[in-house]
Design a protein around this motif. Structure first.
Motif, PDB file in Angstrom:
ATOM      1  N   VAL A   1      -4.712   0.844 -11.111  1.00  0.00           N
ATOM      2  CA  VAL A   1      -4.070   0.344  -9.891  1.00  0.00           C
ATOM      3  C   VAL A   1      -3.656  -1.111 -10.088  1.00  0.00           C
ATOM      4  O   VAL A   1      -2.560  -1.504  -9.687  1.00  0.00           O
ATOM      5  CB  VAL A   1      -5.002   0.504  -8.672  1.00  0.00           C
TER       6      VAL A   1
ATOM      7  N   PRO B   1      -9.599  -3.848  -7.661  1.00  0.00           N
ATOM      8  CA  PRO B   1      -8.957  -2.551  -7.923  1.00  0.00           C
ATOM      9  C   PRO B   1      -9.388  -1.967  -9.263  1.00  0.00           C
ATOM     10  O   PRO B   1      -9.871  -2.684 -10.142  1.00  0.00           O
ATOM     11  CB  PRO B   1      -7.471  -2.908  -7.946  1.00  0.00           C
TER      12      PRO B   1
ATOM     13  N   ALA C   1       0.833  -1.202   0.000  1.00  0.00           N
ATOM     14  CA  ALA C   1       0.000   0.000   0.000  1.00  0.00           C
ATOM     15  C   ALA C   1       0.870   1.255   0.000  1.00  0.00           C
ATOM     16  O   ALA C   1       0.572   2.218  -0.719  1.00  0.00           O
ATOM     17  CB  ALA C   1      -0.930  -0.001   1.203  1.00  0.00           C
TER      18      ALA C   1
ATOM     19  N   VAL D   1      -3.591   3.719  -2.354  1.00  0.00           N
ATOM     20  CA  VAL D   1      -4.510   2.758  -1.738  1.00  0.00           C
ATOM     21  C   VAL D   1      -4.088   2.477  -0.303  1.00  0.00           C
ATOM     22  O   VAL D   1      -2.958   2.731   0.084  1.00  0.00           O
ATOM     23  CB  VAL D   1      -4.585   1.420  -2.519  1.00  0.00           C
TER      24      VAL D   1
ATOM     25  N   ALA E   1      -7.605  -1.779   1.549  1.00  0.00           N
ATOM     26  CA  ALA E   1      -7.986  -2.032   0.157  1.00  0.00           C
ATOM     27  C   ALA E   1      -7.294  -3.290  -0.358  1.00  0.00           C
ATOM     28  O   ALA E   1      -7.925  -4.137  -0.999  1.00  0.00           O
ATOM     29  CB  ALA E   1      -7.635  -0.836  -0.720  1.00  0.00           C
TER      30      ALA E   1
END
Length: 75
Positions: A46, A42, A21, A27, A31
């Motif tokens: 991403v 995603p 992350a 993010v 997530a």
């Protein structure tokens, strides 16, 4: 359904969810956890960044299960 390919690829790079992350910047750890558990998916941009970091194909990591881009051209 758990995303075992994503989990395995991340662990093979010796990255925690938090570290991945942090590298992605856009993010949260939560997530990534949600992607790994199959709770969410995603955005394409991403997913492509994750693919590059983990050196695995997007389809291998996420199948065809990514969100459409949220960027749209204005008319």
């Amino acid at each position: 359904m758990k995303n075992l390919n994503l989990i395995s690829a991340r662990k093979n790079k010796n990255l925690t969810q938090a570290e991945l992350a942090k590298i992605l910047k856009c993010v949260s750890k939560a997530a990534i956890s949600n992607w790994e558990t199959g709770y969410s998916k995603p955005r394409l941009e991403v997913a492509m960044a994750v693919s590059k970091i983990l050196e695995k194909d997007v389809v291998f990591l996420f199948g065809y299960n990514v969100q459409d881009s949220c960027t749209k051209k204005l008319a």
